[in-house]
Design a protein around this motif. Structure first.
Motif, PDB file in Angstrom:
ATOM      1  N   VAL A  80       0.804  -0.989   0.016  1.00 52.03           N
ATOM      2  CA  VAL A  80       0.139   0.491  -0.196  1.00 52.03           C
ATOM      3  C   VAL A  80       0.943   1.297   0.155  1.00 52.03           C
ATOM      4  O   VAL A  80       0.420   2.350  -0.580  1.00 52.03           O
ATOM      5  N   ASN A  81       2.436   1.044   0.118  1.00 53.44           N
ATOM      6  CA  ASN A  81       3.224   2.232   0.532  1.00 53.44           C
ATOM      7  C   ASN A  81       3.941   2.509  -0.993  1.00 53.44           C
ATOM      8  O   ASN A  81       4.631   3.076  -1.106  1.00 53.44           O
ATOM      9  N   THR A  82       4.100   1.546  -1.765  1.00 54.11           N
ATOM     10  CA  THR A  82       4.810   0.894  -2.716  1.00 54.11           C
ATOM     11  C   THR A  82       3.832   1.673  -4.301  1.00 54.11           C
ATOM     12  O   THR A  82       3.753   2.406  -5.336  1.00 54.11           O
ATOM     13  N   PHE A  83       2.847   0.658  -4.096  1.00 53.17           N
ATOM     14  CA  PHE A  83       1.912   0.864  -5.189  1.00 53.17           C
ATOM     15  C   PHE A  83       0.512   1.960  -4.547  1.00 53.17           C
ATOM     16  O   PHE A  83      -0.056   1.711  -4.147  1.00 53.17           O
ATOM     17  N   ILE A  84      -0.649   2.228  -5.823  1.00 55.22           N
ATOM     18  CA  ILE A  84      -1.526   2.910  -5.712  1.00 55.22           C
ATOM     19  C   ILE A  84      -2.868   1.811  -5.758  1.00 55.22           C
ATOM     20  O   ILE A  84      -4.058   2.612  -5.347  1.00 55.22           O
ATOM     21  N   ALA A  85      -2.107   0.742  -6.694  1.00 57.80           N
ATOM     22  CA  ALA A  85      -3.641  -0.306  -6.509  1.00 57.80           C
ATOM     23  C   ALA A  85      -3.371  -1.807  -7.137  1.00 57.80           C
ATOM     24  O   ALA A  85      -1.907  -1.351  -7.371  1.00 57.80           O
ATOM     25  N   PHE A  86      -3.435  -2.722  -6.437  1.00 58.16           N
ATOM     26  CA  PHE A  86      -3.309  -4.068  -7.042  1.00 58.16           C
ATOM     27  C   PHE A  86      -4.084  -5.165  -6.190  1.00 58.16           C
ATOM     28  O   PHE A  86      -5.168  -4.344  -5.677  1.00 58.16           O
ATOM     29  N   ASP A  89      -3.646 -10.854  -6.608  1.00 56.52           N
ATOM     30  CA  ASP A  89      -2.906 -12.028  -6.983  1.00 56.52           C
ATOM     31  C   ASP A  89      -1.044 -10.956  -7.136  1.00 56.52           C
ATOM     32  O   ASP A  89      -0.252 -11.520  -7.934  1.00 56.52           O
ATOM     33  N   PHE A  90      -1.336  -9.712  -7.068  1.00 61.16           N
ATOM     34  CA  PHE A  90      -0.637  -8.744  -7.308  1.00 61.16           C
ATOM     35  C   PHE A  90       0.074  -9.379  -9.027  1.00 61.16           C
ATOM     36  O   PHE A  90       1.522  -8.851  -9.667  1.00 61.16           O
ATOM     37  N   LYS A  91      -0.777  -9.142  -9.634  1.00 59.36           N
ATOM     38  CA  LYS A  91      -1.311  -9.802 -11.210  1.00 59.36           C
ATOM     39  C   LYS A  91      -1.449  -8.631 -11.881  1.00 59.36           C
ATOM     40  O   LYS A  91      -0.316  -7.980 -12.860  1.00 59.36           O
ATOM     41  N   ASN A  92      -1.826  -7.147 -11.418  1.00 59.54           N
ATOM     42  CA  ASN A  92      -1.896  -6.218 -11.992  1.00 59.54           C
ATOM     43  C   ASN A  92      -1.347  -4.792 -10.733  1.00 59.54           C
ATOM     44  O   ASN A  92      -2.706  -5.084  -9.609  1.00 59.54           O
ATOM     45  N   VAL A  93      -0.544  -4.209 -10.944  1.00 62.33           N
ATOM     46  CA  VAL A  93      -0.126  -3.720  -9.882  1.00 62.33           C
ATOM     47  C   VAL A  93       0.382  -1.998 -10.418  1.00 62.33           C
ATOM     48  O   VAL A  93       0.677  -1.563 -11.990  1.00 62.33           O
ATOM     49  N   PHE A  94      -0.103  -1.049 -10.327  1.00 63.05           N
ATOM     50  CA  PHE A  94      -0.286   0.022 -10.780  1.00 63.05           C
ATOM     51  C   PHE A  94       0.479   1.378 -10.238  1.00 63.05           C
ATOM     52  O   PHE A  94       0.410   1.476  -8.686  1.00 63.05           O
ATOM     53  N   PHE A  95       1.340   1.932 -10.429  1.00 59.02           N
ATOM     54  CA  PHE A  95       2.362   3.206  -9.782  1.00 59.02           C
ATOM     55  C   PHE A  95       2.462   3.880 -10.251  1.00 59.02           C
ATOM     56  O   PHE A  95       1.784   4.509 -11.807  1.00 59.02           O
ATOM     57  N   GLY A 209      -4.282  19.313  -9.808  1.00 60.92           N
ATOM     58  CA  GLY A 209      -3.748  17.497 -10.532  1.00 60.92           C
ATOM     59  C   GLY A 209      -4.581  16.647  -8.869  1.00 60.92           C
ATOM     60  O   GLY A 209      -4.020  15.137  -9.552  1.00 60.92           O
ATOM     61  N   THR A 210      -4.925  16.883  -7.992  1.00 66.21           N
ATOM     62  CA  THR A 210      -5.444  16.046  -6.595  1.00 66.21           C
ATOM     63  C   THR A 210      -6.825  15.650  -7.231  1.00 66.21           C
ATOM     64  O   THR A 210      -7.827  16.155  -8.183  1.00 66.21           O
ATOM     65  N   LEU A 211      -6.750  13.824  -7.877  1.00 60.93           N
ATOM     66  CA  LEU A 211      -7.931  12.966  -7.996  1.00 60.93           C
ATOM     67  C   LEU A 211      -8.664  13.166  -6.998  1.00 60.93           C
ATOM     68  O   LEU A 211      -9.438  13.593  -5.981  1.00 60.93           O
ATOM     69  N   LEU A 212     -10.427  13.072  -7.675  1.00 68.31           N
ATOM     70  CA  LEU A 212     -11.883  13.164  -6.706  1.00 68.31           C
ATOM     71  C   LEU A 212     -12.073  11.639  -6.959  1.00 68.31           C
ATOM     72  O   LEU A 212     -13.022  11.597  -6.413  1.00 68.31           O
ATOM     73  N   VAL A 213     -12.102  11.233  -8.661  1.00 67.21           N
ATOM     74  CA  VAL A 213     -12.920   9.436  -8.210  1.00 67.21           C
ATOM     75  C   VAL A 213     -11.912   8.685  -9.226  1.00 67.21           C
ATOM     76  O   VAL A 213     -10.317   8.977  -8.943  1.00 67.21           O
ATOM     77  N   PHE A 214     -11.680   7.345  -8.783  1.00 67.23           N
ATOM     78  CA  PHE A 214     -11.038   6.495  -9.660  1.00 67.23           C
ATOM     79  C   PHE A 214     -11.837   5.412 -10.038  1.00 67.23           C
ATOM     80  O   PHE A 214     -13.447   5.308  -9.206  1.00 67.23           O
ATOM     81  N   PRO A 215     -11.439   4.995 -11.032  1.00 68.08           N
ATOM     82  CA  PRO A 215     -12.504   3.926 -11.299  1.00 68.08           C
ATOM     83  C   PRO A 215     -12.773   2.654 -10.388  1.00 68.08           C
ATOM     84  O   PRO A 215     -11.740   2.564  -9.487  1.00 68.08           O
ATOM     85  N   ASN A 216     -13.149   1.328 -10.707  1.00 65.62           N
ATOM     86  CA  ASN A 216     -13.563   0.519  -9.950  1.00 65.62           C
ATOM     87  C   ASN A 216     -13.261  -0.636 -10.273  1.00 65.62           C
ATOM     88  O   ASN A 216     -13.302  -1.339 -11.448  1.00 65.62           O
ATOM     89  N   LEU A 217     -12.076  -0.733  -9.920  1.00 69.78           N
ATOM     90  CA  LEU A 217     -11.078  -1.775 -11.189  1.00 69.78           C
ATOM     91  C   LEU A 217     -10.651  -3.554 -10.421  1.00 69.78           C
ATOM     92  O   LEU A 217     -11.386  -4.135 -11.536  1.00 69.78           O
ATOM     93  N   TYR A 218     -11.734  -3.052  -8.846  1.00 70.07           N
ATOM     94  CA  TYR A 218     -11.234  -4.671  -7.976  1.00 70.07           C
ATOM     95  C   TYR A 218     -13.093  -4.841  -7.772  1.00 70.07           C
ATOM     96  O   TYR A 218     -13.392  -3.934  -7.548  1.00 70.07           O
TER      97      TYR A 218
END
Length: 218
Positions: A80-86, A89-95, A209-218
């Motif tokens: 949670v400190n390295t990626f913003i989402a995962f 299974d860590f198959k999809n992680v986002f920096f 640049g501050t985000l107000l929304v985020f995709p429903n990834l999972y």
């Protein structure tokens, strides 16, 4: 009636948070969950080597495999400190990305201490600007406001402008479908719990640049 729906939604969210305490997948829930927004996101391939410079001969700051991370906890990596989402299974992680060249991405890998380093682009990795990220993942799975977004941003407008007429305000919609992005505005279809719908424009990020929304990834 809106207040009743807001209360019901809050209870549902509270229960789901309790149920999912042990779930591994993670997406940011609050505005300040993403401490270093940057210019976009980087989806890496399995083997990750982070260098101090965009040069394979430079110092290696961190090196790991996502497959190994999925099998074992790491003393060097707090997801949670390295990626913003995962995903679980860590198959999809986002920096998040601080800078980009044709062959490299400078990513934040330690958000707490604002540390960044360079990852070389390889087959299977992808860089997305925030607009591209939302165009792909937001259109596919819908979007949501962060839980602590101020009420002033929870409003639909007739056009992508602060001077536009406000169509309606809302609390916690059931669904938000992304239709179009223009600057810091999104055209959405908002579906309420009573299945009524409205179409209009919302702000998806602030001028800084501050985000107000985020995709429903999972």
């Amino acid at each position: 009636m809106k207040k009743v729906w807001a209360l019901v939604f809050s209870i549902i969210i509270s229960i789901s948070c309790i149920i999912n305490t042990d779930a591994k997948e993670y997406t940011p829930r609050y505005v300040n969950s993403i401490k270093n927004v940057g210019m976009g996101v980087f989806l890496p391939s399995d083997k990750i080597t982070i260098y101090s410079k965009p040069d394979e001969n430079s110092e290696v700051l961190l090196e790991f495999s996502l497959k190994e991370l999925a099998k074992n906890d790491s003393d060097d990596i707090i997801p949670v400190n390295t990626f913003i989402a995962f995903d679980k299974d860590f198959k999809n992680v986002f920096f998040t990305v601080a800078d980009e060249t044709p062959d490299w991405c400078e990513v934040f890998f330690d958000h707490k201490n604002k540390r960044s380093g360079w990852i070389k682009k390889t087959e299977g990795s992808n860089f997305f600007t925030w607009k591209e990220f939302f165009d792909i993942y937001g259109r596919n799975k819908g979007i949501r406001f962060f839980a602590d977004v101020p009420t002033e941003y929870k409003a639909i407008y007739t056009s992508p402008s602060d001077d536009a007429q406000q169509i309606t305000g809302f609390y916690h919609p059931k669904e938000m479908e992304l239709k179009l992005i223009r600057g810091n505005w999104m055209l959405i279809k908002l579906i309420n719990f009573d299945r009524t719908a409205q179409i209009g424009w919302i702000k998806w990020r602030k001028p800084d640049g501050t985000l107000l929304v985020f995709p429903n990834l999972y």
